[in-house]
Design an enzyme around this catalytic site. Structure first.
Site, PDB file in Angstrom:
ATOM      1  N   HIS A   1      44.765  46.292  35.608  1.00 29.90           N
ATOM      2  CA  HIS A   1      43.507  45.648  35.995  1.00 29.90           C
ATOM      3  C   HIS A   1      43.101  44.634  34.961  1.00 29.90           C
ATOM      4  O   HIS A   1      43.534  44.669  33.803  1.00 29.90           O
ATOM      5  CB  HIS A   1      42.399  46.692  36.180  1.00 29.90           C
ATOM      6  CG  HIS A   1      41.879  47.286  34.895  1.00 29.90           C
ATOM      7  ND1 HIS A   1      40.846  46.727  34.184  1.00 29.90           N
ATOM      8  CD2 HIS A   1      42.264  48.371  34.184  1.00 29.90           C
ATOM      9  CE1 HIS A   1      40.596  47.448  33.113  1.00 29.90           C
ATOM     10  NE2 HIS A   1      41.456  48.449  33.078  1.00 29.90           N
ATOM     11  N   CYS A   2      42.257  43.664  35.389  1.00 30.63           N
ATOM     12  CA  CYS A   2      41.632  42.729  34.461  1.00 30.63           C
ATOM     13  C   CYS A   2      40.133  42.956  34.545  1.00 30.63           C
ATOM     14  O   CYS A   2      39.689  44.055  34.859  1.00 30.63           O
ATOM     15  CB  CYS A   2      42.033  41.295  34.776  1.00 30.63           C
ATOM     16  SG  CYS A   2      41.627  40.760  36.448  1.00 30.63           S
ATOM     17  N   ALA A   3      39.327  41.951  34.308  1.00 35.32           N
ATOM     18  CA  ALA A   3      37.876  42.152  34.241  1.00 35.32           C
ATOM     19  C   ALA A   3      37.251  42.486  35.581  1.00 35.32           C
ATOM     20  O   ALA A   3      36.212  43.159  35.638  1.00 35.32           O
ATOM     21  CB  ALA A   3      37.210  40.904  33.665  1.00 35.32           C
TER      22      ALA A   3
ATOM     23  N   ARG B   1      39.545  42.744  38.731  1.00 35.55           N
ATOM     24  CA  ARG B   1      40.562  42.920  39.758  1.00 35.55           C
ATOM     25  C   ARG B   1      41.493  44.095  39.468  1.00 35.55           C
ATOM     26  O   ARG B   1      41.897  44.305  38.325  1.00 35.55           O
ATOM     27  CB  ARG B   1      41.412  41.648  39.887  1.00 35.55           C
ATOM     28  CG  ARG B   1      40.596  40.398  40.122  1.00 35.55           C
ATOM     29  CD  ARG B   1      41.470  39.162  40.179  1.00 35.55           C
ATOM     30  NE  ARG B   1      40.662  37.967  40.342  1.00 35.55           N
ATOM     31  CZ  ARG B   1      41.029  36.920  41.060  1.00 35.55           C
ATOM     32  NH1 ARG B   1      42.193  36.896  41.663  1.00 35.55           N
ATOM     33  NH2 ARG B   1      40.237  35.875  41.173  1.00 35.55           N
TER      34      ARG B   1
END
Length: 478
Positions: A31-33, A35
């Site tokens: 995951h990112c910030a 998504r």
């Protein structure tokens, strides 16, 4: 977008896993910030329409080999809930060889590769930016003497640590991405930052290693060099697993892997990655020399058009920012691009929220406004408003692009990474208190606010898709 409570996250996670084709169809998750990034074993088994209908899902991005489920600020809790169901994935993706892909697929794969390696590092870069803000407040408001205060000196060291040891962080994330030994990858990166090598690199010139010529150069803050090295390391790891007998593999493979990669990194991938970084930075510098104002508008235009269909586009260019910060102490391209394309959506969302009479849209808009202006996250506006209503997208494009032109003309600079939210606006003041630059940043924030309201109200939008929601005239301007 309906808000999801913490109690609803397990059900949301189950629905996402089901739409992704079940846990056996998930090879890797990350995951990112905002998504959830998923590599499915078989993309044809993914129910994209079903994912979009799940409560709490803002939208999806689908490209070759990866599905991105956009959920906003709940991502960390959601990721844990999904990981509890799936582990970290266990299926195997049958990757198409890079040379067999179409040109657009090669480009997309490269961006996804860079995004996968860099997105986990973003929180550390943001923390570094916030620490720089604290240092500015200490000198500006608290009148701390930077030259004599030990607290200031230690905090400064902490703020710079992520850049100095960036190769180690990227080595770890790259090893996870490519499927090799994370600790050995980190050791390889630490080898490049060993004090004796750093001292030798400061002298420049060449030395030799096993009779091969080696350029003595610094790797502090290196990104592309490390990603290239760990990619090669992963291929070598697979080869060594095949040729080393299982009885000896436990101790022979790590030794051989580290020794061979030390040679490869110092003689091939390190210098080659540095060359690529230098060419990228030289290209950016060339644009600035011809038209100093054109760099930021060009990248804003690219990101708001072609970049929309290339997930990871923005992350793939972060090395330009880190290289600039390391070499000249500021970034006048990538952070400025983020500044234009994150704060603008915040004001677009606010303008839409104040104009609409639809309850759900208004709630979504106000939440998206706060997410962008204070959190530096624009996806709720992008996927919850501009893509759905369409016309606000044109207001966003006009405002962001015109702001970028002004930023280029004013040569706006950001003195640390993370200058794309109002909470980090002091990064435009910098450690040496550049009041002119800070004033320009504030003027551009005001410009984005005014232009967002003007363009949204002039262009208008059709919110009839929210007709099933109750109208709330108290929050409407007309």
């Amino acid at each position: 977008m309906a808000k999801v409570s913490k109690a609803e996250l397990p059900l949301m996670a189950e629905q996402i896993v089901q739409c992704l084709g079940g846990k056996d169809n998930i090879a890797r998750i990350n995951h990112c910030a905002t998504r959830l990034r998923v590599n499915p074993v078989d993309s044809s088994k993914v129910d994209k329409d079903g994912l979009k209908k799940i409560k709490g899902v803002i939208g999806i991005d689908a490209s070759t080999g990866e599905i991105q489920v956009i959920v906003g600020a709940i991502i960390e809790d959601l990721y844990l809930a999904v990981e509890k169901i799936t582990g970290n994935g266990g299926g195997k993706v049958a990757d198409v060889p890079f040379y067999k892909k179409k040109p657009q697929e090669m480009f997309s794969s490269f961006l996804l590769l860079m995004a996968g390696c860099l997105s986990p590092v973003i929180p550390a870069l943001i923390a570094s930016g916030l620490l720089s803000t604290v240092l500015t407040i200490m000198t500006l408001v608290l009148k701390v003497d930077a030259a004599t205060s030990p607290t200031y000196a230690i905090l400064y060291n902490l703020s710079q640590t992520v850049f100095y040891f960036l190769p180690v962080l990227v080595a770890y994330t790259s090893a996870k991405k490519f499927g090799t030994e994370p600790v050995l990858a980190m050791v390889l990166a630490c080898f490049l930052l060993y004090p004796d090598w750093v001292s030798a690199a400061a002298e420049g010139g060449y030395t030799s290693y096993f009779g091969l010529p080696v350029l003595r150069t610094t790797y502090n803050g290196a990104v592309i060099q490390i990603i290239l090295s760990i990619f090669v390391m992963a291929q070598l790891d697979k080869l060594l697993k095949k040729i080393i007998p299982e009885a000896a593999r436990h101790f022979v493979k790590p030794f051989a892997l580290l020794l061979i990669m030390s040679v490869v990194t110092l003689t091939v991938t390190g210098p080659l990655g540095g060359l690529l970084t230098n060419y990228i930075y030289a290209g950016v510098s060339a644009i600035r020399e011809v038209a100093p104002w054109a760099g930021v508008p060009a990248i804003v235009l690219l990101s708001t058009t072609i970049g929309l269909v290339a997930p990871g586009f923005h992350l793939a260019l972060i090395p330009i920012a880190t290289a600039s910060l390391a070499s000249v102490g500021y970034d006048d391209l990538i952070n400025i691009w983020f500044f234009c394309c994150t704060i603008t959506p915040g004001f677009i969302a606010l303008a839409v929220g104040l104009r609409t009479r639809k309850g759900t849209l208004r709630q979504t808009a106000f939440a998206a406004c706060l997410s962008a202006l204070l959190g530096g996250i624009s996806e709720p506006t992008t996927y919850g408003i501009t893509y759905k209503l369409v016309k606000p997208y044109y207001a966003y494009l006009i405002t962001a692009l015109s702001t970028a032109v002004l930023a280029g003309l004013l040569h706006l600079k950001c003195y640390a990474f993370g200058g794309y939210s109002l909470t980090n606006i002091l990064l435009y003041l910098g450690p040496d208190l550049d009041y002119t630059n800070f004033r320009n940043a504030l003027l551009l924030v005001g410009y984005m606010a005014v232009m967002s309201f003007v363009t949204v109200n002039l262009i208008g939008f059709d919110d009839s898709s929210f007709d099933n929601e109750e109208k709330d005239p108290a929050f409407a301007l007309n």
